[in-house]
Write a protein that holds these residues in place. Structure first.
Motif, PDB file in Angstrom:
ATOM      1  N   HIS C  21       0.844  -1.198   0.000  1.00 16.60           N
ATOM      2  CA  HIS C  21       0.000   0.000   0.000  1.00 16.60           C
ATOM      3  C   HIS C  21       0.877   1.245   0.000  1.00 16.60           C
ATOM      4  O   HIS C  21       0.701   2.164  -0.809  1.00 16.60           O
ATOM      5  N   ILE C  25       1.247   4.289  -2.934  1.00 20.07           N
ATOM      6  CA  ILE C  25       1.082   5.713  -2.659  1.00 20.07           C
ATOM      7  C   ILE C  25       2.337   6.475  -3.060  1.00 20.07           C
ATOM      8  O   ILE C  25       2.280   7.526  -3.692  1.00 20.07           O
ATOM      9  N   TYR C 149      -9.955   9.242  -0.143  1.00 24.14           N
ATOM     10  CA  TYR C 149      -8.676   8.952   0.490  1.00 24.14           C
ATOM     11  C   TYR C 149      -7.839  10.216   0.648  1.00 24.14           C
ATOM     12  O   TYR C 149      -7.017  10.338   1.540  1.00 24.14           O
ATOM     13  N   HIS C 157      -5.528   5.479  -3.726  1.00 23.32           N
ATOM     14  CA  HIS C 157      -5.058   4.268  -3.079  1.00 23.32           C
ATOM     15  C   HIS C 157      -5.405   3.001  -3.857  1.00 23.32           C
ATOM     16  O   HIS C 157      -5.017   1.902  -3.477  1.00 23.32           O
ATOM     17  N   GLY C 328      -1.739   6.639   5.167  1.00 28.58           N
ATOM     18  CA  GLY C 328      -2.818   6.736   4.198  1.00 28.58           C
ATOM     19  C   GLY C 328      -3.957   7.636   4.643  1.00 28.58           C
ATOM     20  O   GLY C 328      -4.112   7.934   5.816  1.00 28.58           O
TER      21      GLY C 328
END
Lengths: 245, 238, 468
Positions: C21, C25, C149, C157, C328
């Motif tokens: 993840h 990003i 997000y 994301h 995030g």
């Protein structure tokens, strides 16, 4: 007390204590932005003098633009290339009908939408295609079926490669955004160097009676919402063509 | 010149070599070094957690001790920033405010002092190794320290400087942040470590020992050979 | 532990451990850094532009009553209607009232963070209105029933694979997972909505006091379509969005484009000053602007942090924040993420409940450095911490700092502690990593530094005796 009165009262109460002007706090503190090249002095904005209020004042900070028409046309052309705007310089506007017909054939237009401008009117009729005129009103379904919207504009902005339109000079709000192809017809005299000049032009053209809608169009419609990868034609036109003669 | 060193509590106990390096460099350049054992802490932990009332007595003590210092040079960017930038805020509207402002004007980070005050970039050092530099956030953004350490490292004999991609990214220490939000702190530190490892450097150098503590802690856990070193240690090397 | 804190810690911990993840990003943001650096380099004086913008926003916000009154007056003179909402409930009610009056069935919406803030969509859906989010990123997260997000890039994301799966499930007729094909699916769906919708709801990036206009910035064209075709246009906007003069946009539009996405100018920057005027061939018959306070006046009343209201919502601070990059956007659990969100949320939603956002930062200052309007973001995080501790100190934390403060006044005691520390260090391996380890927060993932056999104080004493 109405909502308006309540909110304004709270604001006045809140503002009784003054707040410092940003950028001027912290003696001896280095605003050290060494990683940003693009210019020098931190305090160049003229401490105290609001040089920024004269919109010409902004030009000193913004990207540079040459003062002569030729360099402005070149800058607009360069920006257009970066933006994927199809920019065509015509030696003069008599070339327009032929170039438009060529574009119509290559793009396979079947239905055209336009407004009754001095430049667009004759050019569009030369195409000999079913044409919707938005002046005086139209049905959305009709506009939705058109392959292209042909409009005039208020100005071309060299600094950003933008087309400035208003509801009054470009056949309404939707003509330039609903059809998948937007074609702009402009004259060389409509080139302005930068955004401050564009706003000055709007003032000259309209005084205080502005159209209800004005827009800077900078390239075809785009999105980066998926993995930050550029895709053209998200909702607005996928193609933007500008003829300048 | 008589240079008063400000040695933060953790440098004193865990990384004395950084302070020792500073002494050696200044003496090599012909200056007299002064140090006040009475100052233990600048008060930043309490200050950063928002307990300004509790930070004030600690800070006031440091302020008093440094009253008569000609110049104060700190071994760490974060404590340096506390003295130079935050003391005036901490004591705003209080009797100590003018003392705080006076100290701020006399306070410098180590590399900035050498380059911009003493106007020295070559301190006669020798350190043959491949090195990358980590910009501690307080030094970088509160005190304007970016080119100064690099100008100094450039003049070190035998030293090869390579820049890491994430040189300016926060290492994740942030004082009490490292303990209060360890998972975030660790993730940030991992990004920093990976970027440093990518350069192939033998050493990570910085002007802030708190950053080096975080980075070394992670590298040790990862079992990496890469070692951290304070700028003063490099400049003191012969 | 309060609910927001628990949620934050759980989500942040999970994402901070999710390398894939974080890598996605980082990759997405890498493109932004390159574009922004290139564009900033073209400015003749980026710092000058920032300072000028900071001063104009100061002027706007510090005379907010005057500017808002003028904005409303000018807009109403052109046939627009201004609604003044003290809070979320009043804003929702004002909008619902319009929908009821117009007997709307289908509503199309372009991006409006204030809409998120007041939970507008849920309220409309509850009353049975169909509401279609037209911005691609918002459309995607709406289908996934999750929050945006990032307030500029709501779906950053997600990978193309995840979006294709979503579209396959909810829309059908998806040729492939290329960004191009996926975008065309959304385009196809939305085109019908623009033409069918009775009401278009938009946000506004700026409100011009002098001419009574709102300004909307976008790349896709969906806001233009939302505000061109439906016969009613409702714009929702926070009261702080004012600028004094029309010409101020000549500075703010490029700043927003550059800071937001590294562009010279965003694709469409539209100024709307009323419903369709006489002589115009299209445009909404009605134009409503809903001005929302919702505790912004609370922030306004704090002169130290008032500049947080200068925010133009460019998202640059999120893009450079190492916290955001590693936890995030969803971890924040609130409408406004990132550094600016961590500053304003305690003011908008309650200091004690949301101070943890201001606490979860290393105060690196990258946000303040990049902010195009020079908001002192990271210092405000510190100010929130101070205000929270003052209002409701944690008794053990206060005590700990009092005690350590007293100890730090006594160098002899500090020396004693150091000797004690060396001893404790020898014993530490016995408890390291276990529940008994007092340094657990550190040692879970890092090695502790060693207390040196000879402290700097020891060295100095030797040094002094040698130099006597």
């Amino acid at each position: 007390m109405s909502g308006k009165e309540q909110i304004l009262a709270r604001i006045r109460e809140a503002l009784r204590n003054p707040a410092p002007i940003p950028g001027h706090h912290g003696d001896g503190r280095h605003t050290g932005d060494e990683s940003e090249k693009g210019g020098h002095a931190d305090h160049a904005a003229g401490c105290g003098e609001h040089a920024s209020h004269a919109s010409g004042g902004f030009s000193q900070w913004l990207p540079p633009v040459g003062s002569d028409l030729e360099s402005q046309l070149e800058l607009f052309a360069k920006n257009s290339a970066d933006l994927r705007t199809e920019f065509h310089r015509l030696s003069d506007l008599t070339e327009l009908p032929a170039r438009l017909c060529e574009l119509a054939r290559e793009s396979r237009w079947q239905r055209v939408a336009t407004h009754g401008g001095k430049l667009t009117g004759p050019a569009a009729s030369a195409l000999g295609l079913p044409t919707l005129h938005t002046d005086g009103g139209y049905a959305v379904e009709e506009l939705e079926r058109c392959d292209v919207g042909i409009t005039e504009c208020e100005a071309l902005v060299a600094q950003t490669g933008s087309v400035l339109i208003t509801a009054r000079s470009a056949g309404g709000r939707a003509l330039s955004v609903l059809p998948p192809h937007h074609v702009v017809v402009a004259t060389r005299a409509q080139m302005v160097p930068d955004l401050p000049a564009a706003y000055a032009l709007l003032r000259r053209n309209y005084g205080t009676d502005f159209p209800s809608f004005m827009s800077f169009i900078t390239g075809p419609s785009r999105t980066g919402d998926i993995e930050r990868i550029l895709v053209l034609g998200a909702h607005g036109p996928k193609r933007l063509t500008v003829f300048c003669g | 010149m008589k240079i008063t060193l400000f040695i933060p509590c953790f440098v004193n106990t865990c990384f004395p070599k950084a302070g020792i390096g500073m002494v050696e460099v200044f003496e090599r350049l012909g200056h007299t070094v002064d140090y006040r054992e009475e100052i233990v802490c600048c008060g930043q932990p309490a200050f950063n957690s928002g307990y300004w009332d509790e930070a004030r007595p600690v800070a006031a003590r440091a302020l008093k001790q440094l009253e008569d210092a000609e110049v104060v040079v700190s071994a760490s960017g974060s404590c340096g920033a506390m003295l130079k930038v935050f003391y005036p805020q901490l004591f705003e509207g209080r009797p100590e405010e003018s003392a705080a402002r006076s100290l701020a004007a006399r306070c410098f980070e180590f590399s900035d002092f050498l380059v911009n005050q003493l106007r020295v970039t070559d301190v006669g050092a020798r350190f043959p190794a491949k090195v990358t530099f980590h910009d501690g956030c307080h030094g970088l953004r509160e005190l304007g320290v970016k080119s100064q350490p690099r100008q100094l490292l450039e003049k070190v004999a035998g030293l090869e400087l390579v820049e890491m991609k994430e040189a300016e990214s926060c290492c994740g220490f942030g004082g009490t942040f490292a303990a209060k939000f360890p998972m975030i702190s660790t993730a940030m530190g991992e990004v920093k470590c990976a970027s440093a490892v990518e350069t192939g450097a033998d050493f990570i150098v910085s002007n802030d020992s708190s950053c080096l503590m975080q980075i070394q802690g992670l590298l040790d856990r990862q079992g990496r050979a890469l070692r951290t070193l304070h700028l003063a240690e490099v400049l003191a090397s012969r | 532990m309060s609910a927001p804190v628990k949620q934050f810690r759980e989500d942040a911990t999970r994402v901070a451990a999710d390398e894939e993840h974080r890598r996605n990003i980082s990759t997405a943001l890498g493109k932004y850094y390159v574009a922004r650096a290139r564009q900033v380099g073209i400015y003749q004086n980026w710092q000058g532009a920032r300072q000028a913008a900071a001063e104009i926003k100061w002027e706007a916000v510090n005379h907010l009553d005057r500017h808002l009154a003028e904005f409303a007056e000018k807009l109403e003179a052109r046939g627009g209607k201004v609604h003044w909402a003290n809070n979320s409930a009043e804003a929702r009610e004002a909008i619902l009232a319009i929908c009821r009056e117009k007997k709307a069935r289908c509503i199309v919406k372009s991006k409006a963070m204030t809409g998120e803030e007041i939970h507008l969509n849920a309220a409309l859906e509850k009353e049975g209105y169909e509401i279609a989010e037209s911005d691609l990123g918002e459309y995607i997260v709406q289908l996934r029933r999750e929050a945006p997000y990032h307030f500029v890039f709501p779906a950053m994301h997600l990978t193309r694979g995840e979006i294709k799966e979503l579209f396959d499930r909810e829309v059908g007729d998806v040729p492939s997972d290329t960004p191009e094909d996926l975008t065309m699916v959304a385009r196809r769906v939305m085109r019908r909505k623009y033409c069918e919708a009775d009401i278009g709801i938009s946000g506004a990036n700026f409100a011009i006091a002098e001419t009574g206009m709102i300004s909307i910035t976008e790349n896709e064209g969906n806001a233009r379509l939302t505000t061109a075709i439906p016969r009613v246009h409702i714009a929702v906007m926070g009261i702080e969005k004012v600028l004094p003069r029309l010409e101020d946009l000549a500075l703010f539009l490029p700043l927003l484009g550059t800071s937001g996405a590294g562009q010279a100018l965003t694709g469409y920057n539209s100024m709307i000053g009323g419903p369709r005027q006489p002589g115009e061939c299209d445009g909404p018959e009605e134009f409503h602007v809903v001005l929302i306070d919702n505790h912004r006046t609370r922030l306004l009343a704090d002169p130290e942090q008032r500049d947080a209201l200068h925010c133009i919502r460019c998202g640059a601070c999120l893009n450079v924040c190492p916290i955001f990059k590693n936890i995030g956007g969803h971890s924040y659990g609130t409408t406004y993420q990132g550094p600016i969100g961590s500053v304003i949320t305690p003011h908008l939603r309650g200091l004690q409940d949301w101070k943890h956002l201001s606490g979860a930062s290393s105060l690196c200052g990258a946000c303040t450095q990049i902010c195009p309007v020079k908001i002192d973001i990271h210092h405000h995080l510190l100010h929130n911490r101070r205000n929270a501790a003052k209002q409701k100190p944690l008794w053990w934390e206060k005590l700990a700092f009092r005690i350590s403060g007293a100890l730090f006044q006594r160098p002899e005691f500090f020396a004693f502690l150091t000797r004690l520390g060396r001893l404790a260090q020898k014993l530490h391996p016995l408890v390291k990593g276990s529940v008994l380890d007092p340094a657990r927060a550190w040692t879970n993932t890092r090695e502790l530094p060693e207390i040196a056999p000879r402290s700097f104080n020891d060295y100095w004493r030797e040094h002094q005796s040698k130099h006597q």
